[in-house]
Write a protein that holds these residues in place. Structure first.
Motif, PDB file in Angstrom:
ATOM      1  N   PRO A  33      63.736  24.574  13.842  1.00 58.56           N
ATOM      2  CA  PRO A  33      62.751  23.979  13.786  1.00 58.56           C
ATOM      3  C   PRO A  33      62.100  25.250  13.112  1.00 58.56           C
ATOM      4  N   GLU A  34      61.609  24.798  11.551  1.00 54.86           N
ATOM      5  CA  GLU A  34      59.685  25.573  11.376  1.00 54.86           C
ATOM      6  C   GLU A  34      58.499  25.334  12.028  1.00 54.86           C
ATOM      7  N   LEU A  35      58.076  26.398  12.483  1.00 53.15           N
ATOM      8  CA  LEU A  35      56.898  26.233  13.063  1.00 53.15           C
ATOM      9  C   LEU A  35      55.656  26.329  12.513  1.00 53.15           C
ATOM     10  N   LEU A  60      54.337  19.606  17.238  1.00 50.69           N
ATOM     11  CA  LEU A  60      55.088  20.751  17.982  1.00 50.69           C
ATOM     12  C   LEU A  60      56.431  20.333  18.519  1.00 50.69           C
ATOM     13  N   GLU A  61      56.169  19.059  19.774  1.00 44.00           N
ATOM     14  CA  GLU A  61      56.934  18.610  20.449  1.00 44.00           C
ATOM     15  C   GLU A  61      57.584  17.728  19.654  1.00 44.00           C
ATOM     16  N   SER A  62      57.850  17.317  18.872  1.00 42.86           N
ATOM     17  CA  SER A  62      59.042  16.651  17.422  1.00 42.86           C
ATOM     18  C   SER A  62      59.665  17.671  17.301  1.00 42.86           C
ATOM     19  N   ASP A  63      58.814  18.648  16.352  1.00 41.99           N
ATOM     20  CA  ASP A  63      59.960  19.756  15.440  1.00 41.99           C
ATOM     21  C   ASP A  63      60.585  20.658  16.879  1.00 41.99           C
TER      22      ASP A  63
END
Length: 318
Positions: free
Chosen positions: A4-6, A44-47
């Motif tokens: 994922p791209e944070l 963020l938690e989803s990514d």
């Protein structure tokens, strides 16, 4: 497979909550709403596909995955802050390229610094127009002082900076040493020594055009050992050369500068900038240069034909 791209803002929010333990206090420290912080953490938690916090009466505590991610999150935020700081340091300084710190352009830089004492300025030297296109295009410098010859790329703008009258530089034992002034037309048939005239440079081109207009020969034989050697050689009395009236050549008791007149040749120098560089300090410097520019009387001064349009001088001799 790419991960994922944070979102850096979400990572920063995560670190703030880990430090404060309360969403509201983290939001206040970040200057955003508590709702915005909650949305960032949810994204963020989803990514990451992880749960980073669990809520307790005492606030938000890190899960095991959250604790493992915290070290990396702090490193990401730290690197981002360092990058911003380094970029800020670079962009706070106005980088100005002058051909030499003895030529007249350095005085414009100094006067701007005196007028705006808070301005942070880095002065660099290169080889004039030949490097200006690349250095300005890549952002290595903000402005370059050079004679703007030939068509410039559309991305660059040339602002007339100054016109510098030339004098004849001779030794005290030279037959011309007693003259108060010297008619430029009388240069016909003479040989003028200029070891610093590098082939392909805009200044060598200027003197080649001047030589063609007034019938003298330019001797570029060297070696070129710098200003002191140049002045010492002229002081010996056998060679003559040119010196700009505003160029700070080394003082020597056995050299004399004789103004060239009727007409007085003037070396044209421009400030060249990139049109997309909209830094406020650069625009202020450009205006400073514009305000200080004074055109010379066309009936008394000579410029190569290619420089007259930029410097707003009507066609005259040459």
């Amino acid at each position: 497979m790419e991960g994922p791209e944070l979102d850096l803002g979400a990572v920063r929010a995560f670190v703030a909550i880990a430090d404060e333990r309360f969403f509201a206090e983290a939001a206040a420290g970040l200057g955003i709403s508590q709702q915005a912080v909650s949305k960032r953490i949810a994204k963020l938690e989803s990514d990451l596909g992880l749960t980073l916090f669990y809520r307790t009466r005492g606030g938000a505590d890190l899960t095991q995955d959250g604790a493992a991610f915290l070290t990396h999150a702090r490193a990401l935020v730290g690197l981002a802050d360092q990058a911003v700081e380094l970029a800020g340091r670079r962009h706070r300084a106005l980088r100005v390229d002058v051909l030499d710190t003895r030529v007249a352009s350095i005085e414009l830089v100094r006067s701007f610094h005196r007028a705006r004492g808070e301005a942070d300025i880095d002065v660099v030297t290169s080889n004039g127009l030949r490097s200006a296109r690349e250095s300005l295009g890549k952002g290595h410098v903000d402005a370059v002082f050079a004679r703007a010859t030939g068509p410039l790329p559309d991305s660059l703008e040339a602002v007339p900076a100054y016109l510098e009258p030339l004098s004849l530089l001779v030794g005290r034992t030279h037959p011309l040493a007693g003259r108060r002034q010297f008619a430029t037309a009388d240069l016909a048939g003479m040989t003028v020594w200029m070891p610093g005239n590098e082939e392909g440079s805009e200044w060598a081109g200027f003197y080649a055009e001047m030589a063609a207009a007034f019938g003298f020969t330019v001797d570029t034989s060297g070696p070129d050992f710098g200003w002191e050697h140049f002045v010492e050689t002229v002081a010996e009395g056998e060679r003559v050369s040119f010196a700009g009236e505003r160029t700070r050549i080394p003082r020597h008791p056995d050299t004399i500068q004789i103004p060239l007149v009727n007409p007085s040749p003037a070396y044209p120098c421009s400030l060249i900038v990139h049109r997309q560089n909209r830094r406020a300090i650069l625009r202020a410097f450009v205006e400073h240069v514009r305000e200080g520019f004074h055109t010379f009387a066309p009936d008394r001064h000579w410029l190569p034909a290619g420089d007259r349009e930029l410097f707003a001088l009507p066609v005259g001799r040459g």
